[in-house]
Scaffold this motif. Structure first.
Motif, PDB file in Angstrom:
ATOM      1  N   SER A  64     -10.769  -2.725  67.792  1.00 22.08           N
ATOM      2  CA  SER A  64     -10.215  -3.931  67.179  1.00 22.08           C
ATOM      3  C   SER A  64     -10.350  -5.136  68.110  1.00 22.08           C
ATOM      4  O   SER A  64     -10.741  -6.228  67.672  1.00 22.08           O
ATOM      5  N   LYS A  65     -10.051  -4.932  69.394  1.00 21.83           N
ATOM      6  CA  LYS A  65     -10.179  -6.039  70.349  1.00 21.83           C
ATOM      7  C   LYS A  65     -11.635  -6.472  70.502  1.00 21.83           C
ATOM      8  O   LYS A  65     -11.931  -7.669  70.603  1.00 21.83           O
ATOM      9  N   LEU A  66     -12.554  -5.495  70.519  1.00 22.17           N
ATOM     10  CA  LEU A  66     -13.973  -5.842  70.626  1.00 22.17           C
ATOM     11  C   LEU A  66     -14.428  -6.655  69.409  1.00 22.17           C
ATOM     12  O   LEU A  66     -15.173  -7.629  69.548  1.00 22.17           O
ATOM     13  N   ALA A  67     -13.982  -6.221  68.218  1.00 22.66           N
ATOM     14  CA  ALA A  67     -14.359  -6.954  67.011  1.00 22.66           C
ATOM     15  C   ALA A  67     -13.823  -8.389  67.050  1.00 22.66           C
ATOM     16  O   ALA A  67     -14.542  -9.335  66.716  1.00 22.66           O
ATOM     17  N   ARG A  68     -12.569  -8.543  67.476  1.00 23.82           N
ATOM     18  CA  ARG A  68     -12.004  -9.900  67.574  1.00 23.82           C
ATOM     19  C   ARG A  68     -12.736 -10.721  68.621  1.00 23.82           C
ATOM     20  O   ARG A  68     -12.947 -11.927  68.442  1.00 23.82           O
ATOM     21  N   THR A  69     -13.121 -10.068  69.723  1.00 23.56           N
ATOM     22  CA  THR A  69     -13.858 -10.794  70.776  1.00 23.56           C
ATOM     23  C   THR A  69     -15.198 -11.279  70.258  1.00 23.56           C
ATOM     24  O   THR A  69     -15.610 -12.427  70.508  1.00 23.56           O
ATOM     25  N   VAL A  70     -15.912 -10.398  69.512  1.00 20.19           N
ATOM     26  CA  VAL A  70     -17.213 -10.782  68.965  1.00 20.19           C
ATOM     27  C   VAL A  70     -17.053 -11.933  67.975  1.00 20.19           C
ATOM     28  O   VAL A  70     -17.828 -12.903  67.991  1.00 20.19           O
ATOM     29  N   VAL A  71     -16.031 -11.844  67.106  1.00 20.35           N
ATOM     30  CA  VAL A  71     -15.799 -12.917  66.131  1.00 20.35           C
ATOM     31  C   VAL A  71     -15.486 -14.232  66.848  1.00 20.35           C
ATOM     32  O   VAL A  71     -16.005 -15.301  66.485  1.00 20.35           O
ATOM     33  N   ALA A  72     -14.657 -14.152  67.891  1.00 22.17           N
ATOM     34  CA  ALA A  72     -14.305 -15.370  68.631  1.00 22.17           C
ATOM     35  C   ALA A  72     -15.530 -15.965  69.319  1.00 22.17           C
ATOM     36  O   ALA A  72     -15.738 -17.193  69.298  1.00 22.17           O
ATOM     37  N   LEU A  73     -16.370 -15.109  69.917  1.00 22.34           N
ATOM     38  CA  LEU A  73     -17.571 -15.609  70.593  1.00 22.34           C
ATOM     39  C   LEU A  73     -18.566 -16.186  69.590  1.00 22.34           C
ATOM     40  O   LEU A  73     -19.208 -17.212  69.864  1.00 22.34           O
ATOM     41  N   GLU A  74     -18.712 -15.539  68.429  1.00 22.97           N
ATOM     42  CA  GLU A  74     -19.622 -16.069  67.416  1.00 22.97           C
ATOM     43  C   GLU A  74     -19.118 -17.411  66.886  1.00 22.97           C
ATOM     44  O   GLU A  74     -19.917 -18.313  66.633  1.00 22.97           O
ATOM     45  N   GLU A  75     -17.819 -17.530  66.698  1.00 19.94           N
ATOM     46  CA  GLU A  75     -17.271 -18.810  66.248  1.00 19.94           C
ATOM     47  C   GLU A  75     -17.477 -19.883  67.318  1.00 19.94           C
ATOM     48  O   GLU A  75     -17.816 -21.036  67.004  1.00 19.94           O
TER      49      GLU A  75
END
Length: 586
Positions: free
Chosen positions: A231-242
């Motif tokens: 879950s943290k990795l997914a949020r990190t990827v979403v934050a970096l993509e944004e």
């Protein structure tokens, strides 16, 4: 009561009988009474009975213990067979026969073999269950990396292969889930690595902030696969993509501003090339930006500094830029044939800049709005202007065709005559379409004016007025042509009568042709406000009265161009009759 016994002749040992005889001899010597003797013999008999009883009780207890052991052995055998849950190759006694010890001896090997199978089966269960607990702990995040799980509790009442297969199936599913999770983790880590490279961020601090085990120095099997980590990795990827998307938008805005400023100030290519790494992504999609450091913060800051520098430089060149935009606006209006006062507009811009009462950026923005409005207006006028161009071209062809038809030498053979013939054929077809084209222009122009509440101006002249003037002149020309045909027939009739009375004589010069309607391109005026294409007449055709006054006089024969084509009159007549009919002029 007498107890008799004999001595054992073989062993020479004393028996009960010999001992009794010795006792009687002793009694005889002592002189014991019969009563005492009987009392002592009864005591001896009771003691012997007690010894037998004790022996019998001991034997009975031993038998009970053996029976209990046999029952326990049978129960253990049944429990083991039930726990293992399947037929084994262990030989078990089918019938309970023989003594107790024989039965125990028969069961003992089977118990021993089944006990060994139970121990082995329990080890297998414990191994499978410990792996299941470990993977479940890793998925739940309760088990730290490298931490050992406790010894699992094995259900000794169910050690069947069926149950073991169920645990093994569960273990395989968990191992597959672990493998899938590990692949997801590695994919997330790879995506974070790529995004950090493009954004110019520190990968180690970003990835270890999610979980310390995600460091590249640790093996793949040592990485956390818990729900929380994913879950943290997914949020990190979403934050970096944004963040990547926002930085790209920011960089593209800066690149667009740089490009606009460069174009305004004619910046040389050498200076522009210094920011190729910024402008190369001006129209790129988010997924297309993969170069490391392409969206780093220092690069964006560098572009912001350059835009700010160029903005300051733009203010110093505001007058030049404003006049350049005014030229662009004038070009748009010129192409749209809209007349404006260019000199007054330029003087007003210069006065505003010199006064300092207007913000330079607001002035440029206002001029950009005017340019946008001018483009929209030009787009709304395009259809009508295209038809005006066709009408003017048709009028020019009509003028050329009338000159061509008045030339007496047009049928003479000469070099290039066939080109004029082809042009005349095309011109007749085009001229026949002029009335319909004018009607369409009038209808569309009126619709345009009704929609906008404005008069459609063409180089400062109302287009409807031009069209109305053309229609009137065309009608006058048709009337004059009809009058000239009547005059020609009158002259021919008069010549015929004179020839019949006085003989043949040379015919007079050909009377002058009818007044020609000059197209909208007859007078070439200046652009930007001059009515360059307003309908007018030539100086030698200034009015219908003048042409009528000279219609009966002799005029010199028109000079024909050198490349006119000479064709037979019959061919010309046949071509005219086959062409399209001329629609009635309004």
């Amino acid at each position: 009561m007498a107890i008799t016994g004999t001595q054992n002749p073989v062993s020479g040992e004393s028996t009960c009988g010999s001992l009794l005889q010795q006792l009687q001899l002793i009694w005889d010597e002592v002189g014991e009474s019969e009563e005492e003797r009987d009392k002592m013999l009864l005591q001896l008999d009771q003691e012997c009975l007690d010894v037998y009883k004790r022996k019998v009780d001991h034997a009975s207890r031993s038998r009970d213990v053996l029976l209990q052991s046999l029952d326990d052995a049978k129960a253990e055998l049944a429990r083991l067979l039930s726990a293992l849950g399947e037929k084994t190759n262990v030989n078990t006694p089918e019938k309970s026969s023989g003594t107790i010890k024989e039965q125990l001896a028969a069961i003992a090997p089977a118990l021993e073999q089944l006990g060994k199978q139970k121990e082995e089966r329990m080890k297998e269960f414990a191994d499978v269950q410990s792996q299941i607990q470990k993977i479940c702990g890793e998925i739940a995040g309760n088990l730290k990396i490298g931490e050992l799980v406790g010894t699992p509790t094995v259900d000794e009442d169910d050690l069947s292969l069926k149950k073991l297969n169920e645990y093994q199936t569960q273990l395989q599913e968990l191992q597959k889930e672990k493998s899938d999770r590990l692949h997801k983790v590695l994919d997330f880590v790879s995506t974070v690595h790529d995004l950090c490279a493009v954004l110019g961020m520190d990968l180690y601090s970003t990835i270890t902030e999610v979980h310390p085990s995600l460091d590249d120095f640790l093996g793949a099997q040592s990485k956390s696969i818990s729900n929380d980590t994913l879950s943290k990795l997914a949020r990190t990827v979403v934050a970096l993509e944004e963040d990547k998307k926002m930085r790209l938008q920011k960089l593209q805005q800066l690149a667009t501003q740089l490009s606009d400023l460069w174009n305004l100030m004619d910046t040389p290519m050498e200076e522009r090339s210094l920011f190729d790494h910024v402008t190369c992504n001006i129209s790129a999609e988010v997924d297309e930006v993969t170069v490391p450091g392409a969206l780093a913060l220092d690069l964006i800051e560098q572009a912001e500094v350059e835009v700010e520098r160029l903005d300051q430089l733009k203010f110093s060149k505001m007058k030049e830029i404003a006049l350049k935009k005014q030229s662009e606006l004038e070009d748009i209006y010129a192409r749209a044939h809209r007349a404006i006062d260019s000199v007054a507009a330029r003087e007003r811009i210069i006065a505003l800049i010199d006064s300092g009462n207007v913000e330079p950026s607001e002035l440029i923005a206002d001029m950009d709005n005017h340019i946008l409005e001018a483009k929209e207006e030009a787009l709304s006028r395009k259809e009508i202007l295209d038809k005006v161009e066709r009408w003017m071209s048709a009028c020019e062809e009509e003028s050329w065709l009338e000159d061509y038809n008045r030339d007496e030498n047009r049928y003479s053979s000469g070099r290039g005559a066939h080109l004029n013939l082809k042009r005349a054929e095309k011109a007749r077809i085009l001229v026949n379409k002029i009335p319909a084209l004018v009607d369409t222009l009038v209808a569309k122009t009126r619709t345009w004016e009704e929609d906008r509440g404005l008069s459609f101006m063409y180089d400062g002249v109302p287009l409807l007025a031009m069209l109305d003037e053309y229609v009137v002149l065309r009608h006058e020309r048709e009337e004059e042509k009809r009058r000239m045909r009547d005059q020609k027939r009158f002259h021919e009739q008069l010549n015929t009568e004179q020839e019949s009375l006085f003989g043949s004589r040379p015919s007079p010069n050909r009377p002058p042709g009818p007044k020609k309607v000059v197209g909208p391109r007859a007078n070439a005026g200046a652009s930007n406000g001059a009515a360059s294409r307003r309908l007018s007449l030539n100086t030698n055709q200034s009015g219908s009265n003048g042409s009528r006054s000279t219609s009966k006089s002799k005029s010199p024969r028109p000079v024909a161009p050198a490349n006119f084509v000479a064709i037979a009159k019959e061919d010309a007549v046949s071509f005219v009759s086959s062409s399209e009919p001329v629609p009635a002029s309004p």
